[in-house]
Design an enzyme around this catalytic site. Structure first.
Site, PDB file in Angstrom:
ATOM      1  N   HIS A   1       1.269   6.487 -11.112  1.00 34.98           N
ATOM      2  CA  HIS A   1       1.915   5.570 -10.173  1.00 34.98           C
ATOM      3  C   HIS A   1       2.621   4.504 -11.019  1.00 34.98           C
ATOM      4  O   HIS A   1       2.151   4.162 -12.109  1.00 34.98           O
ATOM      5  CB  HIS A   1       0.816   4.939  -9.321  1.00 34.98           C
ATOM      6  CG  HIS A   1       1.298   4.071  -8.204  1.00 34.98           C
ATOM      7  ND1 HIS A   1       1.725   2.782  -8.402  1.00 34.98           N
ATOM      8  CD2 HIS A   1       1.397   4.300  -6.871  1.00 34.98           C
ATOM      9  CE1 HIS A   1       2.072   2.264  -7.236  1.00 34.98           C
ATOM     10  NE2 HIS A   1       1.892   3.159  -6.294  1.00 34.98           N
TER      11      HIS A   1
ATOM     12  N   ASP B   1      -7.100   4.524 -13.423  1.00 36.44           N
ATOM     13  CA  ASP B   1      -6.565   3.972 -12.181  1.00 36.44           C
ATOM     14  C   ASP B   1      -7.261   4.710 -11.034  1.00 36.44           C
ATOM     15  O   ASP B   1      -6.972   5.878 -10.768  1.00 36.44           O
ATOM     16  CB  ASP B   1      -5.043   4.202 -12.176  1.00 36.44           C
ATOM     17  CG  ASP B   1      -4.415   3.884 -10.831  1.00 36.44           C
ATOM     18  OD1 ASP B   1      -5.135   3.542  -9.877  1.00 36.44           O
ATOM     19  OD2 ASP B   1      -3.176   3.982 -10.742  1.00 36.44           O
TER      20      ASP B   1
ATOM     21  N   GLN C   1      -6.624   5.831  -5.752  1.00 34.09           N
ATOM     22  CA  GLN C   1      -6.758   6.902  -4.746  1.00 34.09           C
ATOM     23  C   GLN C   1      -8.176   7.431  -4.647  1.00 34.09           C
ATOM     24  O   GLN C   1      -8.628   7.822  -3.572  1.00 34.09           O
ATOM     25  CB  GLN C   1      -5.808   8.063  -5.092  1.00 34.09           C
ATOM     26  CG  GLN C   1      -4.352   7.731  -4.912  1.00 34.09           C
ATOM     27  CD  GLN C   1      -4.011   7.375  -3.470  1.00 34.09           C
ATOM     28  OE1 GLN C   1      -4.580   7.910  -2.527  1.00 34.09           O
ATOM     29  NE2 GLN C   1      -3.069   6.468  -3.297  1.00 34.09           N
TER      30      GLN C   1
ATOM     31  N   LYS D   1      -7.273   0.491   0.133  1.00 34.94           N
ATOM     32  CA  LYS D   1      -7.280   1.961   0.112  1.00 34.94           C
ATOM     33  C   LYS D   1      -8.679   2.517   0.344  1.00 34.94           C
ATOM     34  O   LYS D   1      -8.865   3.727   0.415  1.00 34.94           O
ATOM     35  CB  LYS D   1      -6.720   2.471  -1.208  1.00 34.94           C
ATOM     36  CG  LYS D   1      -5.232   2.146  -1.364  1.00 34.94           C
ATOM     37  CD  LYS D   1      -4.575   3.059  -2.346  1.00 34.94           C
ATOM     38  CE  LYS D   1      -3.319   2.462  -2.895  1.00 34.94           C
ATOM     39  NZ  LYS D   1      -2.133   2.857  -2.136  1.00 34.94           N
TER      40      LYS D   1
ATOM     41  N   CYS E   1       6.317   5.803  -5.445  1.00 37.10           N
ATOM     42  CA  CYS E   1       6.124   5.032  -6.683  1.00 37.10           C
ATOM     43  C   CYS E   1       5.686   5.930  -7.832  1.00 37.10           C
ATOM     44  O   CYS E   1       4.880   5.524  -8.693  1.00 37.10           O
ATOM     45  CB  CYS E   1       5.115   3.893  -6.505  1.00 37.10           C
ATOM     46  SG  CYS E   1       5.546   2.800  -5.160  1.00 37.10           S
TER      47      CYS E   1
HETATM   48  N1  PMP Z   1      -2.254   3.514  -8.418  1.00 37.15           N
HETATM   49  C1  PMP Z   1      -2.207   4.481  -7.494  1.00 37.15           C
HETATM   50  C2  PMP Z   1      -2.582   5.882  -7.886  1.00 37.15           C
HETATM   51  C3  PMP Z   1      -1.829   4.176  -6.188  1.00 37.15           C
HETATM   52  O1  PMP Z   1      -1.782   5.130  -5.266  1.00 37.15           O
HETATM   53  C4  PMP Z   1      -1.501   2.830  -5.859  1.00 37.15           C
HETATM   54  C5  PMP Z   1      -1.061   2.450  -4.457  1.00 37.15           C
HETATM   55  N2  PMP Z   1      -0.102   3.265  -3.894  1.00 37.15           N
HETATM   56  C6  PMP Z   1      -1.592   1.866  -6.861  1.00 37.15           C
HETATM   57  C7  PMP Z   1      -1.969   2.237  -8.120  1.00 37.15           C
HETATM   58  C8  PMP Z   1      -1.260   0.437  -6.589  1.00 37.15           C
HETATM   59  O2  PMP Z   1      -2.121  -0.097  -5.651  1.00 37.15           O
HETATM   60  P1  PMP Z   1      -1.780  -1.523  -4.966  1.00 37.15           P
HETATM   61  O3  PMP Z   1      -0.393  -1.389  -4.427  1.00 37.15           O
HETATM   62  O4  PMP Z   1      -2.813  -1.642  -3.900  1.00 37.15           O
HETATM   63  O5  PMP Z   1      -1.900  -2.548  -6.034  1.00 37.15           O
END
Ligand code: PMP
Length: 407
Positions: free
Chosen positions: A120, A199, A202, A225, A365
């Site tokens: 991401h 990270d 998910q 999440k 993203c």
């Molecule tokens: N890493 C991953 C794999 C994600 O799916 C996301 C959120 N889409 C993020 C990081 C970032 O999370 P946040 O926008 O809640 O900071």
């Protein structure tokens, strides 16, 4: 006994208050919030609203106790060695930026950071920015279905690697990074003196995590999440990994002694929590993680996997659907990226929305992952513990309809 979706839906105010039927299949973006979080946050702001860690009255003490109890709940959820290893942030993105920004102070030109093309942007751009300091960014490539190709680890890991940052589960393909691959990464990192960050944005929605068993140094995730509030996230850092980092942000609450020329920093986790933290959100997250800790995860996994298989089978029967990610359901979360012929994902989403099915379209993203797969964008459907067979069937019917309408 199977997992009772209607019973769990009763615990989500979202489902109790739906005015029109909606098949919510976008929990990978933001999951619906559990009643425990609503209640804990509401009660906190009524009965114990005050600042934390620096008050001298009963409300300040109650707020501090609640905030620290939430930290202990996060530590339990992650099986961390101590609550002091938990840093509250505003989200997963903030947690990763904290590590990158703090680490930047000790990086030299020629040092390396290793990521993957599956990341991401939140776990890619903070590391890419370190190039401004002469840091070399290297990336593990992907295989044909979009999974990280760990066979390239040895080639891509330089002697000057300082940190390896990888996703625990892809937000596009749902691919899980296996415990065996993580163990290999940790062993390789130790050999060159690099830290490892996962990270977990998910992964956390699908059950508690054991950071000690994973053996990594840092773990980041967001509350929204995993059925908790927005505006709150977590950085877990192994005690010694946090101790060697300087602060990222400075301000109230994170200092020892302040003098005109120089100041000293508080010990972790306070060193990394400058300013008033998201207190009620932390309390809400703590409550929801306690709820999650008590859930029957084996049953939930079986439920999610059965839905995933139903969805995969249905998708394969729709002409023009292309799927990405691991073929084996055990290797992935119930998150599916797909293309419907050459139709733009936003057009597909619009047809789906008109049929009461909420999914997400775009690059999610993760532009590098999409480019590696030879596409610019996909439609992503994500299932959670409150999803059911009706949701899956509604998505499949709406995709058939989209194929007809957009042809
Ligand atoms: N890493 C991953 C794999 C994600 O799916 C996301 C959120 N889409 C993020 C990081 C970032 O999370 P946040 O926008 O809640 O900071």
């Amino acid at each position: 006994m199977s997992w009772d979706v209607s019973a769990v839906r009763r615990q989500f105010p979202f489902y109790a208050n739906l005015e029109h039927p909606l098949h919510y299949l976008d929990s990978a973006a933001t999951a619906q919030m559990h009643a425990a979080a609503f209640e804990a946050m509401g009660a906190h702001d009524i009965h114990a609203r005050s600042n934390v860690l620096r008050g001298n009255h009963r409300l300040a003490e109650a707020a501090t106790l609640a905030y620290e109890a939430a930290r202990a709940s996060v530590a339990r959820f992650l099986n961390a060695s101590a609550a002091e290893e938990i840093v509250f942030t505003s989200g997963c993105t903030a947690a990763i930026n904290l590590v990158a920004g703090a680490l930047a102070h000790s990086l030299q030109a020629g040092d390396e950071i290793l990521v993957s093309l599956a990341e991401h942007h939140s776990n890619f751009l903070p590391w890419q920015r370190l190039r401004e300091r002469g840091v070399l960014l290297r990336a593990l490539p992907l295989d044909a279905v979009g999974c990280i190709d760990f066979s390239r680890l040895e080639v891509q890991l330089g002697n000057r690697c300082r940190l390896i940052a990888l996703t625990h589960a892809s937000n596009v393909t749902g691919a899980l990074t296996s415990a065996a691959d993580i163990a290999a990464v940790v062993a390789a990192a130790r050999a060159v003196g690099a830290r490892v960050l996962l990270d977990g944005a998910q992964r956390v929605q699908h059950g508690p995590v054991d950071v000690r068993q994973l053996g990594v140094d840092f773990y980041a995730f967001s509350g929204h999440k995993c059925f908790g509030p927005t505006g709150i996230g977590v950085l877990w850092g192994r005690r010694e990994a946090l101790a060697e980092l300087p602060p990222f942000m400075t301000g109230g609450g994170m200092v020892g002694r302040v003098a005109i020329d120089e100041s000293s920093w508080a010990e972790p986790p306070r060193r990394f929590e400058a300013g008033t933290p998201p207190i009620a959100q932390a309390v809400g997250l703590g409550a929801v993680l306690e709820w999650m800790l008590a859930l029957p995860w084996e049953r939930i996994r079986a439920h999610e996997e059965a839905l995933l298989l139903r969805l995969l089978a249905g998708l394969m029967a729709i002409p023009g659907v292309a799927l990405f990610g691991p073929a084996n359901a055990a290797d992935r979360l119930p998150v599916i990226a797909l293309r419907l012929a050459t139709h733009h994902s936003h057009d597909v989403c619009q047809v789906l929305d008109s049929r009461g099915v909420a999914v997400r379209g775009g690059h999610h993203c993760a532009q590098l992952l999409h480019r590696a797969l030879g596409v610019e964008e996909t439609v992503r459907a994500s299932l959670a513990l409150y999803s059911d067979a009706d949701d899956v069937d509604a998505l499949l019917a709406a995709l058939h309809e989209a194929a007809r309408v957009l042809a």
